[in-house]
Design an enzyme around this catalytic site. Structure first.
Site, PDB file in Angstrom:
ATOM      1  N   LEU A 117      34.381  43.487  35.342  1.00  0.00           N
ATOM      2  CA  LEU A 117      33.315  43.367  36.343  1.00  0.00           C
ATOM      3  C   LEU A 117      33.223  44.667  37.137  1.00  0.00           C
ATOM      4  O   LEU A 117      33.545  44.722  38.317  1.00  0.00           O
ATOM      5  CB  LEU A 117      33.571  42.183  37.279  1.00  0.00           C
ATOM      6  CG  LEU A 117      33.290  40.811  36.712  1.00  0.00           C
ATOM      7  CD1 LEU A 117      33.575  39.737  37.755  1.00  0.00           C
ATOM      8  CD2 LEU A 117      31.850  40.692  36.231  1.00  0.00           C
ATOM      9  N   HIS A 118      32.828  45.728  36.457  1.00  0.00           N
ATOM     10  CA  HIS A 118      32.692  47.033  37.092  1.00  0.00           C
ATOM     11  C   HIS A 118      31.274  47.543  36.905  1.00  0.00           C
ATOM     12  O   HIS A 118      30.618  47.234  35.915  1.00  0.00           O
ATOM     13  CB  HIS A 118      33.681  48.023  36.483  1.00  0.00           C
ATOM     14  CG  HIS A 118      35.103  47.617  36.721  1.00  0.00           C
ATOM     15  ND1 HIS A 118      35.737  47.820  37.917  1.00  0.00           N
ATOM     16  CD2 HIS A 118      35.998  46.983  35.936  1.00  0.00           C
ATOM     17  CE1 HIS A 118      36.958  47.346  37.852  1.00  0.00           C
ATOM     18  NE2 HIS A 118      37.151  46.817  36.651  1.00  0.00           N
ATOM     19  N   ALA A 119      30.807  48.319  37.868  1.00  0.00           N
ATOM     20  CA  ALA A 119      29.504  48.980  37.832  1.00  0.00           C
ATOM     21  C   ALA A 119      28.352  48.021  37.514  1.00  0.00           C
ATOM     22  O   ALA A 119      28.065  47.132  38.284  1.00  0.00           O
ATOM     23  CB  ALA A 119      29.545  50.170  36.887  1.00  0.00           C
ATOM     24  N   PRO A 165      27.821  45.450  35.300  1.00  0.00           N
ATOM     25  CA  PRO A 165      28.058  43.998  35.299  1.00  0.00           C
ATOM     26  C   PRO A 165      28.309  43.445  36.703  1.00  0.00           C
ATOM     27  O   PRO A 165      27.853  42.351  37.025  1.00  0.00           O
ATOM     28  CB  PRO A 165      29.294  43.833  34.415  1.00  0.00           C
ATOM     29  CG  PRO A 165      29.329  45.040  33.557  1.00  0.00           C
ATOM     30  CD  PRO A 165      28.744  46.141  34.393  1.00  0.00           C
TER      31      PRO A 165
END
Length: 85
Positions: free
Chosen positions: A14-16, A18
């Site tokens: 769950l980075h950037a 997403p």
């Protein structure tokens, strides 16, 4: 209150991008929406800083909770986002 445990399949966790999609979807809900990494403390799923601060990576388990109308549908959408490549 609806709750769901999800194993994150997304290659980037769950980075950037997403995380941004995750927060946008959660923000549309009228009720409270939270996310926790494993059995850790829950944070608001409507806060990009809180979601990114969890450091969720591929293979991690997250716990999603939502209340209000459409809670199950919201959890379905958040699960989709967590599992998109």
């Amino acid at each position: 209150m609806a709750e769901r445990r999800v194993k994150v399949e997304s290659e980037v966790g769950l980075h950037a991008r997403p995380a941004a999609l995750f927060v946008q979807a959660a923000s549309k809900a009228g009720g409270e929406v939270t996310v926790a990494k494993g059995d850790g403390a829950a944070v608001s799923a409507k806060s990009i800083l809180a979601v990114m601060g969890l450091g969720v990576r591929q293979g991690d388990e997250i716990v999603l909770t939502a209340d209000g109308d459409g809670a199950e549908e919201l959890l379905d959408r958040l699960t989709e986002i967590a599992n998109e490549s």
